[in-house]
Design a protein around this motif. Structure first.
Motif, PDB file in Angstrom:
ATOM      1  N   GLN A  96      41.013 -26.649 -24.631  1.00  0.00           N
ATOM      2  CA  GLN A  96      40.726 -25.527 -23.745  1.00  0.00           C
ATOM      3  C   GLN A  96      39.987 -25.962 -22.485  1.00  0.00           C
ATOM      4  O   GLN A  96      39.782 -25.145 -21.579  1.00  0.00           O
ATOM      5  N   LEU A  97      39.587 -27.229 -22.412  1.00  0.00           N
ATOM      6  CA  LEU A  97      38.771 -27.731 -21.310  1.00  0.00           C
ATOM      7  C   LEU A  97      39.578 -28.675 -20.433  1.00  0.00           C
ATOM      8  O   LEU A  97      40.443 -29.410 -20.903  1.00  0.00           O
ATOM      9  N   SER A  98      39.270 -28.643 -19.140  1.00  0.00           N
ATOM     10  CA  SER A  98      39.864 -29.575 -18.189  1.00  0.00           C
ATOM     11  C   SER A  98      38.867 -30.719 -17.976  1.00  0.00           C
ATOM     12  O   SER A  98      37.894 -30.577 -17.240  1.00  0.00           O
ATOM     13  N   PRO A 115      37.801 -34.868 -17.097  1.00  0.00           N
ATOM     14  CA  PRO A 115      38.245 -35.918 -16.178  1.00  0.00           C
ATOM     15  C   PRO A 115      38.824 -37.145 -16.878  1.00  0.00           C
ATOM     16  O   PRO A 115      39.432 -37.983 -16.231  1.00  0.00           O
ATOM     17  N   ARG A 141      34.992 -18.992 -17.148  1.00  0.00           N
ATOM     18  CA  ARG A 141      34.511 -20.111 -16.342  1.00  0.00           C
ATOM     19  C   ARG A 141      33.377 -20.834 -17.078  1.00  0.00           C
ATOM     20  O   ARG A 141      32.496 -20.202 -17.646  1.00  0.00           O
ATOM     21  N   TYR A 142      33.428 -22.158 -17.058  1.00  0.00           N
ATOM     22  CA  TYR A 142      32.409 -22.944 -17.740  1.00  0.00           C
ATOM     23  C   TYR A 142      31.839 -24.006 -16.809  1.00  0.00           C
ATOM     24  O   TYR A 142      32.448 -24.394 -15.806  1.00  0.00           O
ATOM     25  N   GLN A 143      30.642 -24.452 -17.162  1.00  0.00           N
ATOM     26  CA  GLN A 143      29.955 -25.489 -16.391  1.00  0.00           C
ATOM     27  C   GLN A 143      29.044 -26.261 -17.325  1.00  0.00           C
ATOM     28  O   GLN A 143      28.419 -25.673 -18.217  1.00  0.00           O
ATOM     29  N   VAL A 170      30.470 -31.163 -14.950  1.00  0.00           N
ATOM     30  CA  VAL A 170      31.866 -30.778 -15.054  1.00  0.00           C
ATOM     31  C   VAL A 170      31.937 -29.259 -15.065  1.00  0.00           C
ATOM     32  O   VAL A 170      31.050 -28.584 -15.596  1.00  0.00           O
ATOM     33  N   GLN A 171      32.960 -28.706 -14.428  1.00  0.00           N
ATOM     34  CA  GLN A 171      33.132 -27.273 -14.415  1.00  0.00           C
ATOM     35  C   GLN A 171      34.620 -26.943 -14.340  1.00  0.00           C
ATOM     36  O   GLN A 171      35.441 -27.778 -13.970  1.00  0.00           O
ATOM     37  N   GLY A 172      34.955 -25.728 -14.703  1.00  0.00           N
ATOM     38  CA  GLY A 172      36.344 -25.322 -14.705  1.00  0.00           C
ATOM     39  C   GLY A 172      36.478 -23.957 -15.344  1.00  0.00           C
ATOM     40  O   GLY A 172      35.526 -23.180 -15.414  1.00  0.00           O
ATOM     41  N   ARG A 173      37.669 -23.682 -15.813  1.00  0.00           N
ATOM     42  CA  ARG A 173      37.950 -22.411 -16.470  1.00  0.00           C
ATOM     43  C   ARG A 173      38.746 -22.698 -17.731  1.00  0.00           C
ATOM     44  O   ARG A 173      39.638 -23.555 -17.725  1.00  0.00           O
ATOM     45  N   LEU A 225      41.398 -22.932 -20.403  1.00  0.00           N
ATOM     46  CA  LEU A 225      42.853 -22.909 -20.201  1.00  0.00           C
ATOM     47  C   LEU A 225      43.506 -21.802 -21.021  1.00  0.00           C
ATOM     48  O   LEU A 225      42.964 -21.347 -22.016  1.00  0.00           O
TER      49      LEU A 225
END
Length: 247
Positions: free
Chosen positions: A115-117, A119, A205-207, A242-245, A247
């Motif tokens: 579920q996470l993007s 690197p 949204r996560y960070q 790291v941050q993103g949304r 999936l």
């Protein structure tokens, strides 16, 4: 109110309860949100099941419920299951705000990793277990959590350069003022040390902000992978963000 009127009201209430108890579970279809899909229903309103429940990117093979009492309040005892390994059980109650009581969830760590993007091209091994004594959520998000603990057992990350061994990762769950779910975690193994704080908002949204330090026996082949996270300071720590949304 006369005796006859009271008797009539009591009989009417019993009749309505009887109708509700015998009503099929599929009458709930009218109350399912538009963005939530259900493959089928079974059972009754008092004790039933949802099959193939999907919401956003979450899919459950089966969700069972049973009406009960919790602290003398009407509540639902919930059990959920999915072939990917997700299992959980707990109690839901409340009218305006959703209250969670005595919840336990377990899920393979890689299901969460998907579920996470991230690197780095990695897969996660082990089991993630969540325990929550009590919590409250509103339309604005997380209002309060008590006794929230996350534990990643038999934790390991598989990378193109080899396996990164982790100790059992421990985390504490809470809420912040904006309604986001907060996870403060730490782990210290011979390969890697990690501490940090992550948040997940109601919009997905996560960070995460933390510090990474190479362990004393980190394989030499793994060091270039860790170096991709950033440059170490004088204390050997790499500040990792790291941050993103979801999936």
């Amino acid at each position: 109110m006369g005796a006859k009127a009271k008797k009539a009201v009591l009989l009417l209430a019993c009749y309505l309860l009887l109708l509700g108890g015998n009503a099929p579970a599929r009458v709930l279809q009218a109350f399912i949100p538009a963005d939530m899909k259900v493959g089928g229903f079974s059972g009754s309103l008092w004790q039933g099941s949802l099959h193939q429940l999907s919401w956003r990117n979450i899919v459950l093979a089966k969700l069972n419920w049973q009406f009960t009492l919790s602290s003398w309040l009407p509540a639902l005892k919930i059990e959920l299951w999915d072939p990917q390994g997700l299992q959980g059980a707990g109690i839901l109650r409340g009218w305006q705000n959703l209250q969670l009581h005595e919840w336990q969830l377990s899920v393979p760590a890689d299901v969460v990793r998907q579920q996470l993007s991230l690197p780095l091209p990695i897969t996660a091994q082990g089991e993630l277990q969540l325990r929550l004594q009590q919590g409250e959520f509103s339309s604005a998000g997380c209002r309060s959590l008590g006794g929230g603990v996350a534990n990643w057992q038999h934790a390991q990350l598989a990378t193109p350069l080899g396996a990164l061994e982790l100790a059992n990762v421990q985390g504490q769950l809470s809420c912040d003022g904006s309604g986001a779910l907060v996870l403060v975690l730490k782990q210290d193994s011979s390969h890697l040390s990690l501490t940090g704080r992550g948040t997940v908002g109601f919009d997905g949204r996560y960070q995460f902000n933390g510090q990474v330090r190479r362990g004393p026996v980190l394989p030499e082949a793994m060091r270039p992978l860790i170096n991709q996270l950033g440059r170490a300071n004088d204390q050997g720590q790499i500040v990792w963000q790291v941050q993103g949304r979801l999936l």
